[in-house]
Design an enzyme around this catalytic site. Structure first.
Site, PDB file in Angstrom:
ATOM      1  N   SER A   1      -5.396  -5.204   1.203  1.00  0.00           N
ATOM      2  CA  SER A   1      -5.046  -6.620   1.244  1.00  0.00           C
ATOM      3  C   SER A   1      -4.096  -6.933   2.389  1.00  0.00           C
ATOM      4  O   SER A   1      -4.167  -7.996   2.981  1.00  0.00           O
ATOM      5  CB  SER A   1      -4.406  -7.042  -0.080  1.00  0.00           C
ATOM      6  OG  SER A   1      -5.277  -6.723  -1.153  1.00  0.00           O
TER       7      SER A   1
ATOM      8  N   GLU B   1       6.218  -2.294  -8.162  1.00  0.00           N
ATOM      9  CA  GLU B   1       6.908  -2.937  -7.052  1.00  0.00           C
ATOM     10  C   GLU B   1       8.415  -2.769  -7.106  1.00  0.00           C
ATOM     11  O   GLU B   1       9.072  -2.539  -6.084  1.00  0.00           O
ATOM     12  CB  GLU B   1       6.553  -4.430  -7.008  1.00  0.00           C
ATOM     13  CG  GLU B   1       5.082  -4.722  -6.713  1.00  0.00           C
ATOM     14  CD  GLU B   1       4.149  -4.587  -7.918  1.00  0.00           C
ATOM     15  OE1 GLU B   1       4.651  -4.355  -9.041  1.00  0.00           O
ATOM     16  OE2 GLU B   1       2.924  -4.713  -7.743  1.00  0.00           O
TER      17      GLU B   1
ATOM     18  N   PHE C   1       5.167 -11.057  -5.825  1.00  0.00           N
ATOM     19  CA  PHE C   1       5.723  -9.896  -6.519  1.00  0.00           C
ATOM     20  C   PHE C   1       6.965  -9.374  -5.797  1.00  0.00           C
ATOM     21  O   PHE C   1       7.916  -8.945  -6.437  1.00  0.00           O
ATOM     22  CB  PHE C   1       4.664  -8.811  -6.680  1.00  0.00           C
ATOM     23  CG  PHE C   1       3.422  -9.334  -7.355  1.00  0.00           C
ATOM     24  CD1 PHE C   1       3.541 -10.148  -8.473  1.00  0.00           C
ATOM     25  CD2 PHE C   1       2.160  -9.070  -6.864  1.00  0.00           C
ATOM     26  CE1 PHE C   1       2.418 -10.683  -9.104  1.00  0.00           C
ATOM     27  CE2 PHE C   1       1.031  -9.588  -7.481  1.00  0.00           C
ATOM     28  CZ  PHE C   1       1.153 -10.391  -8.606  1.00  0.00           C
TER      29      PHE C   1
ATOM     30  N   HIS D   1       0.673 -13.110   1.795  1.00  0.00           N
ATOM     31  CA  HIS D   1      -0.042 -14.088   0.949  1.00  0.00           C
ATOM     32  C   HIS D   1       0.965 -15.020   0.278  1.00  0.00           C
ATOM     33  O   HIS D   1       0.875 -15.317  -0.910  1.00  0.00           O
ATOM     34  CB  HIS D   1      -0.930 -13.387  -0.073  1.00  0.00           C
ATOM     35  CG  HIS D   1      -2.080 -12.642   0.536  1.00  0.00           C
ATOM     36  ND1 HIS D   1      -1.962 -11.366   1.065  1.00  0.00           N
ATOM     37  CD2 HIS D   1      -3.368 -13.004   0.745  1.00  0.00           C
ATOM     38  CE1 HIS D   1      -3.129 -10.977   1.551  1.00  0.00           C
ATOM     39  NE2 HIS D   1      -3.999 -11.946   1.385  1.00  0.00           N
TER      40      HIS D   1
ATOM     41  N   ARG E   1      -2.064 -15.318   4.785  1.00  0.00           N
ATOM     42  CA  ARG E   1      -3.236 -14.473   4.513  1.00  0.00           C
ATOM     43  C   ARG E   1      -3.612 -13.598   5.700  1.00  0.00           C
ATOM     44  O   ARG E   1      -4.671 -12.986   5.702  1.00  0.00           O
ATOM     45  CB  ARG E   1      -4.449 -15.351   4.182  1.00  0.00           C
ATOM     46  CG  ARG E   1      -4.393 -15.997   2.845  1.00  0.00           C
ATOM     47  CD  ARG E   1      -5.799 -16.269   2.315  1.00  0.00           C
ATOM     48  NE  ARG E   1      -6.447 -17.412   2.927  1.00  0.00           N
ATOM     49  CZ  ARG E   1      -7.755 -17.665   2.821  1.00  0.00           C
ATOM     50  NH1 ARG E   1      -8.535 -16.854   2.149  1.00  0.00           N
ATOM     51  NH2 ARG E   1      -8.279 -18.732   3.389  1.00  0.00           N
TER      52      ARG E   1
END
Ligand SMILES: Cc1ncc(C[n+]2csc(CCOP(=O)(O)OP(=O)(O)O)c2C)c(N)n1
Ligand SMILES: [Mg+2]
Lengths: 283, 329
Positions: free
Chosen positions: B52, B73, B98, B124, B182
């Protein structure tokens, strides 16, 4: 109790609904143009058994019924496989599915309790759901309402520390009506879970944390049914139960079973037909 | 099997195709590979999201310096603080939701308070994860990170600027929060860009209006300014890549030169860029009309990212509309 021969009809219904969940996952992902096919496929039998195997006590059309059993989706990114069941239960209109993920539609990649009737808790951030489920189990005890709370966790989700905080607390509080199911499909996002961060021996870990443990093949419907019946036979005041369900990520479509990239993907419309044919022939 | 044709669908994702769709993330890995090759003690940590955020590219080049934490995390952030105490320079990346929210206290106590040179990359951010919904949105991260003492906050606007920002800050002694979208931000600085921490980049001057934007909002704001100019409005844009320390001089100069200021950010209008600009103006006693444009203290709808940008008027046309309403108010 065991899944006896006279469960034949029930088992057939569950299998039919598992196929329905997979087919709908393909159709809805076609609307969103991206989705978690593989994560949904690995838990289709588990979800179908919960909702159609006379395991969860639910009232069609009454998503807020106080006595209902609760379901929490730890691996909320597979909610796409559950939405069709909720519509089928009459919790919301089936036409809502046709606008999956479109602007303003209540149905997103992750389930939202404030928007979707039948979703008992919002999720998306891995690791929270077992704690929320524990709260619901304790709430049932305080409110003197007897219901079960089911929480479906990913195997990658086992990495989250909060899962183990919840496991410790639930055993301490003896919430025997709390049932965790681990979708042990072997993969998370970056690859094989045990290459990313190993979790084995996962069953022993839960046992050491004070839980009853059941180990099953999560695609074998009679096994899933028996495990869930056994788990719900325990009652509040006893040990909580975890079912480790061994599954295949992408179950039902051969190339999704072997290529982990399908955690997140998009089937071209011209491939949809063949994908559905795979699902039907493997059902 | 055709697999996918995501290029037909700007809103779509496919795990293994994300890399090709995200030049912004390629720039991050590239900068980290270069710095490692040049001898900087880089360690990259991530939490089951290496496709990602594209850091799998760094892993391919420097596998021994790539540390996988799985989906833990908070553990990763505190471990990164520990790594930093040993002389390593950790770049710690995961979804902004997160990183900035789930790990907020680990960041405050272990990274910022202990003043370790950990580089946090929250990707993101904003509402760029579209129909993933609020669990995956981060419209609070700038406010949270800005309020931590010792923390520097940077939101680069395009791949070249991200690359330059990582390189330019490599010797910065304290922690840094980098905000990324992104990885698909269009190119603004075709020929590269000089990055100076805390120094905004001006794109023209305006006597009617100065637009101040950060991160993913810079490109649509530049396009909005073009549209406004076509209507005879004198408007300039500040690329405020460093949200903390804020370039107060640039804000004050903009306020003196233009009748009005408008901030643009993919973030709650409370506490982020708009809040930071307002603080400077009021402290200096500058009586300029300021409009803070962004997410108006609410949780976003779900929807495909580009549809959400249109809905919240964070695309070029929307920003121009908001500016016109502000100018005519
Ligand atoms: C706290 C948190 N971190 C990261 C993510 C991003 N993420 C979404 S799915 C996923 C992998 C999940 O793997 P697993 O739990 O095994 O679920 P599966 O899809 O295999 O059933 C990750 C890392 C997340 N949703 N939440
Ligand atoms: Mg998994």
């Amino acid at each position: 109790m065991s899944a006896a021969a006279d469960d034949g009809e029930l088992i057939a219904r569950i299998k039919e609904k598992a196929l329905f969940a997979r087919e709908e996952t393909v159709r809805l992902t076609g609307i969103a143009k991206t989705g978690h096919y593989a994560s949904a496929f690995s838990c289709a039998e588990i979800l179908a058994t919960l909702y159609y195997g006379d395991i969860m006590r639910l009232k069609p059309g009454e998503p807020q019924w106080k006595q209902r059993d609760r379901f929490l989706f730890g691996k909320g990114h597979a909610a796409i496989a559950l939405y069709p069941f909720l519509a089928d239960y009459g919790f919301f209109d089936k036409s809502v599915l046709d606008e999956y993920t479109r602007l303003g539609n209540p149905l997103g990649d992750h389930p939202d309790m404030r928007k979707v009737p039948g979703i008992d808790f919002s999720s998306g951030s891995l690791g929270h759901a077992l704690s929320a489920g524990l709260g619901m189990a304790l709430g049932g005890r305080l409110n003197k309402i007897d219901y079960n709370v089911f929480v479906l966790l990913g195997d990658g989700e086992q990495h989250e520390g909060q899962v183990w905080e919840a496991a410790l607390s639930a055993a301490h509080h003896r919430t025997g009506n709390l049932i965790a199911i681990v979708d042990r499909n072997e993969y998370s996002l970056d690859g094989k879970v045990d290459d990313v961060i190993g979790i084995e021996p996962v069953l022993d870990k839960w046992q050491a944390f004070g839980w009853n443990t059941i180990d099953i093949d999560g695609h074998d419907v009679p096994q899933v049914l028996r495990a869930l019946r056994d788990a719900t036979a325990a009652s509040d005041g006893g040990k909580p139960t975890v079912i480790v369900a061994h599954t295949v990520k992408g179950k039902g479509i051969p190339y999704m079973e072997t290529q982990f990239g399908w955690h997140l993907g998009y089937l071209h419309p011209s491939d949809e037909k063949a994908a559905l044919a795979h699902l039907r022939s493997n059902a | 099997m055709t697999t996918t044709e995501p290029e037909l669908h700007p809103d779509s994702w496919h795990l293994l195709m994300l890399l090709d769709q995200a030049p912004g993330f390629a720039a991050i890995s590239q900068a980290l590979i270069e710095l490692t090759d040049e001898g900087h003690p880089i360690a990259v940590t991530t939490a089951d999201l290496k496709y990602s955020n594209g850091l799998v590219r760094f892993q391919e080049k420097h596998p021994e310096r790539f540390l996988q934490f799985g989906i833990s995390e908070q553990n990763m952030v505190s471990a990164s603080a520990g790594l930093a105490t040993t002389g390593l320079l950790p770049y710690t990346a995961t979804f902004a939701s997160f990183l900035a929210l789930l790990c907020c206290e680990q960041i405050r106590t272990d990274v910022a308070y202990c003043n370790q040179p950990v580089r946090l990359i929250g990707h993101h951010a904003g509402i760029s994860l579209g129909f993933y919904g609020t669990s995956h949105h981060a419209t609070e991260d700038l406010a949270i990170m800005r309020s931590m003492a010792n923390m520097t906050v940077i939101a680069p606007s395009d791949p070249a600027q991200f690359h330059a920002a990582i390189r330019a800050t490599v010797n910065h002694p304290g922690p840094i929060y980098f905000r990324a979208s992104r990885g698909r931000d269009p190119i603004i600085y075709e020929h590269g860009v000089d990055f100076q921490l805390g120094r905004a980049i001006a794109h023209g001057e305006g006597s009617d209006l100065m637009l101040i934007a950060t991160g993913s909002s810079v490109h649509p704001t530049l396009a909005a300014a073009e549209q406004l100019r076509e209507q005879g409005i004198s408007v300039g844009v500040l690329d405020m890549h460093t949200v903390k320390p804020l370039d107060g001089d640039a804000v004050l100069a903009a306020a003196r030169g233009a009748g009005r200021l408008m901030t643009v950010e993919e973030h709650n209008v409370l506490g982020g860029l708009g809040g930071a600009v307002a603080e400077v103006l009021t402290e200096e006693g500058v009586a300029t009309k300021l409009h803070r444009h962004g997410i108006k203290d609410e949780y976003s709808l779900i929807g495909p990212p580009t549809h959400l940008y249109r809905h919240y008027e964070l695309d070029a046309a929307g920003i121009a509309q908001v500016a016109l309403r502000f100018l005519n108010a």
